[in-house]
Design a protein around this motif. Structure first.
Motif, PDB file in Angstrom:
ATOM      1  N   ALA A   1      47.980 -34.275 -49.562  1.00  0.00           N
ATOM      2  CA  ALA A   1      47.751 -35.571 -48.910  1.00  0.00           C
ATOM      3  C   ALA A   1      48.485 -36.686 -49.655  1.00  0.00           C
ATOM      4  O   ALA A   1      49.105 -37.569 -49.036  1.00  0.00           O
ATOM      5  CB  ALA A   1      46.251 -35.862 -48.854  1.00  0.00           C
ATOM      6  N   ASP A   2      48.453 -36.626 -50.995  1.00  0.00           N
ATOM      7  CA  ASP A   2      49.167 -37.637 -51.801  1.00  0.00           C
ATOM      8  C   ASP A   2      50.663 -37.585 -51.486  1.00  0.00           C
ATOM      9  O   ASP A   2      51.323 -38.617 -51.334  1.00  0.00           O
ATOM     10  CB  ASP A   2      48.970 -37.371 -53.302  1.00  0.00           C
ATOM     11  N   GLU A   3      51.198 -36.362 -51.409  1.00  0.00           N
ATOM     12  CA  GLU A   3      52.637 -36.214 -51.157  1.00  0.00           C
ATOM     13  C   GLU A   3      53.020 -36.760 -49.782  1.00  0.00           C
ATOM     14  O   GLU A   3      54.044 -37.409 -49.624  1.00  0.00           O
ATOM     15  CB  GLU A   3      53.037 -34.732 -51.274  1.00  0.00           C
ATOM     16  N   ILE A   4      52.182 -36.491 -48.791  1.00  0.00           N
ATOM     17  CA  ILE A   4      52.472 -36.977 -47.430  1.00  0.00           C
ATOM     18  C   ILE A   4      52.444 -38.507 -47.412  1.00  0.00           C
ATOM     19  O   ILE A   4      53.325 -39.155 -46.849  1.00  0.00           O
ATOM     20  CB  ILE A   4      51.477 -36.374 -46.412  1.00  0.00           C
ATOM     21  N   ARG A   5      51.455 -39.072 -48.093  1.00  0.00           N
ATOM     22  CA  ARG A   5      51.382 -40.540 -48.168  1.00  0.00           C
ATOM     23  C   ARG A   5      52.609 -41.106 -48.860  1.00  0.00           C
ATOM     24  O   ARG A   5      53.080 -42.191 -48.534  1.00  0.00           O
ATOM     25  CB  ARG A   5      50.110 -40.983 -48.909  1.00  0.00           C
ATOM     26  N   ALA A   6      53.167 -40.313 -49.813  1.00  0.00           N
ATOM     27  CA  ALA A   6      54.355 -40.782 -50.551  1.00  0.00           C
ATOM     28  C   ALA A   6      55.638 -40.519 -49.767  1.00  0.00           C
ATOM     29  O   ALA A   6      56.731 -40.817 -50.253  1.00  0.00           O
ATOM     30  CB  ALA A   6      54.415 -40.103 -51.914  1.00  0.00           C
ATOM     31  N   GLY A   7      55.522 -39.924 -48.572  1.00  0.00           N
ATOM     32  CA  GLY A   7      56.704 -39.787 -47.714  1.00  0.00           C
ATOM     33  C   GLY A   7      57.254 -38.371 -47.583  1.00  0.00           C
ATOM     34  O   GLY A   7      58.230 -38.148 -46.861  1.00  0.00           O
ATOM     35  N   GLN A   8      56.614 -37.400 -48.265  1.00  0.00           N
ATOM     36  CA  GLN A   8      57.119 -36.029 -48.114  1.00  0.00           C
ATOM     37  C   GLN A   8      56.786 -35.473 -46.723  1.00  0.00           C
ATOM     38  O   GLN A   8      55.834 -35.946 -46.086  1.00  0.00           O
ATOM     39  CB  GLN A   8      56.500 -35.120 -49.175  1.00  0.00           C
ATOM     40  N   SER A   9      57.578 -34.481 -46.266  1.00  0.00           N
ATOM     41  CA  SER A   9      57.302 -33.944 -44.925  1.00  0.00           C
ATOM     42  C   SER A   9      55.963 -33.210 -44.939  1.00  0.00           C
ATOM     43  O   SER A   9      55.591 -32.553 -45.920  1.00  0.00           O
ATOM     44  CB  SER A   9      58.422 -33.007 -44.488  1.00  0.00           C
ATOM     45  N   ASP A  10      55.221 -33.326 -43.809  1.00  0.00           N
ATOM     46  CA  ASP A  10      53.899 -32.698 -43.705  1.00  0.00           C
ATOM     47  C   ASP A  10      54.014 -31.200 -43.945  1.00  0.00           C
ATOM     48  O   ASP A  10      53.234 -30.606 -44.668  1.00  0.00           O
ATOM     49  CB  ASP A  10      53.303 -32.872 -42.297  1.00  0.00           C
ATOM     50  N   ARG A  11      55.016 -30.628 -43.285  1.00  0.00           N
ATOM     51  CA  ARG A  11      55.155 -29.164 -43.339  1.00  0.00           C
ATOM     52  C   ARG A  11      55.349 -28.641 -44.743  1.00  0.00           C
ATOM     53  O   ARG A  11      54.738 -27.660 -45.154  1.00  0.00           O
ATOM     54  CB  ARG A  11      56.377 -28.768 -42.523  1.00  0.00           C
ATOM     55  N   MET A  12      56.245 -29.334 -45.464  1.00  0.00           N
ATOM     56  CA  MET A  12      56.547 -28.920 -46.843  1.00  0.00           C
ATOM     57  C   MET A  12      55.289 -29.038 -47.708  1.00  0.00           C
ATOM     58  O   MET A  12      54.944 -28.115 -48.447  1.00  0.00           O
ATOM     59  CB  MET A  12      57.642 -29.841 -47.389  1.00  0.00           C
ATOM     60  N   ALA A  13      54.610 -30.174 -47.603  1.00  0.00           N
ATOM     61  CA  ALA A  13      53.419 -30.411 -48.438  1.00  0.00           C
ATOM     62  C   ALA A  13      52.354 -29.360 -48.130  1.00  0.00           C
ATOM     63  O   ALA A  13      51.694 -28.834 -49.046  1.00  0.00           O
ATOM     64  CB  ALA A  13      52.878 -31.818 -48.173  1.00  0.00           C
ATOM     65  N   ILE A  14      52.191 -29.019 -46.865  1.00  0.00           N
ATOM     66  CA  ILE A  14      51.165 -28.049 -46.458  1.00  0.00           C
ATOM     67  C   ILE A  14      51.554 -26.647 -46.926  1.00  0.00           C
ATOM     68  O   ILE A  14      50.705 -25.877 -47.391  1.00  0.00           O
ATOM     69  CB  ILE A  14      50.939 -28.134 -44.933  1.00  0.00           C
ATOM     70  N   ARG A  15      52.858 -26.334 -46.832  1.00  0.00           N
ATOM     71  CA  ARG A  15      53.300 -25.000 -47.286  1.00  0.00           C
ATOM     72  C   ARG A  15      53.024 -24.829 -48.782  1.00  0.00           C
ATOM     73  O   ARG A  15      52.529 -23.796 -49.224  1.00  0.00           O
ATOM     74  CB  ARG A  15      54.788 -24.795 -46.972  1.00  0.00           C
ATOM     75  N   GLU A  16      53.313 -25.873 -49.544  1.00  0.00           N
ATOM     76  CA  GLU A  16      53.047 -25.807 -50.991  1.00  0.00           C
ATOM     77  C   GLU A  16      51.558 -25.606 -51.270  1.00  0.00           C
ATOM     78  O   GLU A  16      51.176 -24.831 -52.144  1.00  0.00           O
ATOM     79  CB  GLU A  16      53.486 -27.107 -51.665  1.00  0.00           C
ATOM     80  N   ALA A  17      50.723 -26.295 -50.509  1.00  0.00           N
ATOM     81  CA  ALA A  17      49.265 -26.170 -50.712  1.00  0.00           C
ATOM     82  C   ALA A  17      48.826 -24.735 -50.426  1.00  0.00           C
ATOM     83  O   ALA A  17      48.048 -24.146 -51.197  1.00  0.00           O
ATOM     84  CB  ALA A  17      48.520 -27.158 -49.812  1.00  0.00           C
ATOM     85  N   ALA A  18      49.325 -24.156 -49.347  1.00  0.00           N
ATOM     86  CA  ALA A  18      48.947 -22.784 -48.982  1.00  0.00           C
ATOM     87  C   ALA A  18      49.399 -21.811 -50.071  1.00  0.00           C
ATOM     88  O   ALA A  18      48.667 -20.876 -50.434  1.00  0.00           O
ATOM     89  CB  ALA A  18      49.550 -22.418 -47.637  1.00  0.00           C
ATOM     90  N   GLU A  19      50.611 -22.063 -50.623  1.00  0.00           N
ATOM     91  CA  GLU A  19      51.100 -21.179 -51.697  1.00  0.00           C
ATOM     92  C   GLU A  19      50.205 -21.257 -52.923  1.00  0.00           C
ATOM     93  O   GLU A  19      49.909 -20.244 -53.561  1.00  0.00           O
ATOM     94  CB  GLU A  19      52.547 -21.541 -52.058  1.00  0.00           C
ATOM     95  N   LYS A  20      49.748 -22.463 -53.245  1.00  0.00           N
ATOM     96  CA  LYS A  20      48.848 -22.625 -54.407  1.00  0.00           C
ATOM     97  C   LYS A  20      47.568 -21.817 -54.205  1.00  0.00           C
ATOM     98  O   LYS A  20      47.041 -21.210 -55.142  1.00  0.00           O
ATOM     99  CB  LYS A  20      48.458 -24.094 -54.575  1.00  0.00           C
TER     100      LYS A  20
END
Ligand SMILES: Nc1ncnc2c1ncn2[C@@H]1O[C@H](COP(=O)(O)OP(=O)(O)OP(=O)(O)O)[C@@H](O)[C@H]1O
Ligand SMILES: CC(C)(CO)[C@@H](O)C(=O)[O-]
Ligand code: BAL
Length: 279
Positions: free
Chosen positions: A211-230
């Motif tokens: 959520a922090d990354e998306i607010r900072a402008g990162q793409s939703d998809r990328m941020a969500i993929r990273e979260a799932a990998e974690k």
């Protein structure tokens, strides 16, 4: 003094007396196995209403998985003791036949907001929730109903239900209470092994970073993929969904001007954990 009531007739008689005296009634619907999350709802109701009813009913109609229903923790005595510490006026703990007597055939079904995410993964679940919540509002004649944000989609379903059916109750959404490592408190957490419990906090941590990354402008998809990998790296066996949605309709949303919510469900140790946070 907290009273335990098991029949609708007794509950109605009591509520009738309160209403005749002009007292306001708050209801906190639960399925028992109470923890600090539930107690925070009960305390809020206590502060805002003259009379408080906590309902404890493991509602078979909202379980799509019979094993989940069978394994659901049932701890009425301990629950009643915790609730007398709030204190609530009444613990209403009806049996299944009291709520669904022979011949019961009505289903309350909220469209739209019930369909994605939890609705898709747990078919029939929100019909069961909407039906029992409508009945509990009717039985308790509550002026205010208290629900946790931990079950964010459920809260939106109940808000929609109350609006659409003009039910005379104000729905109060209460903040999610968390363990020290961020894990949202939930009755199902007791089923985690010690190893599972040690990593369960990663769910909240991973969606918080996304959520922090998306607010900072990162793409939703990328941020969500990273979260799932974690989550997978931490030992979660399955990520059912991590989604950025419109906070009210739960539909996909790429409009940052509308309130948005990140919602997630993932399996750890054979236990299904859910969480959600604002974005
Ligand atoms: N950690 C929490 N913080 C705030 N409210 C909560 C929390 N956990 C549950 N609630 C709320 O308490 C009410 C009753 O929930 P329920 O009895 O299903 O408990 P639960 O712990 O969510 O159990 P489950 O394991 O079924 O998710 C719901 O409105 C729910 O959102
Ligand atoms: C609201 C509720 C008590 C209805 O059975 C249940 O879905 C729950 O515990 O969140
Ligand atoms: N806590 C929401 C109800 C359920 O999981 O069945």
């Amino acid at each position: 003094m907290t009273q335990i009531i098991q029949t609708i007739a007794e509950l109605r008689a009591l509520v009738r007396g309160w209403k005749a005296a002009g007292e306001s009634v708050g209801v906190v619907p639960t399925m028992g196995a109470l923890h600090e999350g539930h107690l925070s709802l009960a305390r809020r109701a206590r502060a805002e209403c003259e009379r408080v009813i906590t309902t404890i009913f493991v509602n078979p109609k909202q379980f799509n998985n019979p094993d989940d229903l069978k394994k659901y923790p049932r701890t009425l005595e301990a629950d009643a003791a915790l609730l007398s510490g709030v204190p609530v006026d009444v613990v209403f703990a009806p049996g299944v036949d009291e709520v669904y007597p022979d011949g019961f055939i009505t289903t309350v079904s909220v469209g739209g907001v019930s369909e994605p995410l939890e609705g898709r993964m747990r078919p029939g679940h929100f019909d069961g929730v909407a039906t029992v919540v409508t009945k509990l509002f009717g039985m308790t004649e509550a002026n205010r109903g208290y629900f946790g944000q931990k079950d964010w989609q459920q809260l939106q379903v109940v808000l929609r239900l109350v609006r659409d059916l003009n039910l005379p109750v104000t729905v109060v959404g209460c903040e999610t209470i968390r363990e020290a490592d961020g894990l949202a408190m939930s009755s199902r957490n007791v089923r985690l092994t010690a190893e599972g419990r040690a990593v369960a906090g990663v769910l909240y941590a991973a969606v918080t970073v996304a959520a922090d990354e998306i607010r900072a402008g990162q793409s939703d998809r990328m941020a969500i993929r990273e979260a799932a990998e974690k989550l997978r790296a931490a030992g979660f066996e399955r990520v059912e969904y991590i989604e950025l949605r419109d906070a009210e309709t739960l539909m996909p949303s790429d409009d940052p001007r509308r309130p948005r919510r990140m919602l997630a469900a993932a399996w750890l140790d054979g236990v299904r954990l859910i969480d959600n946070i604002p974005v």
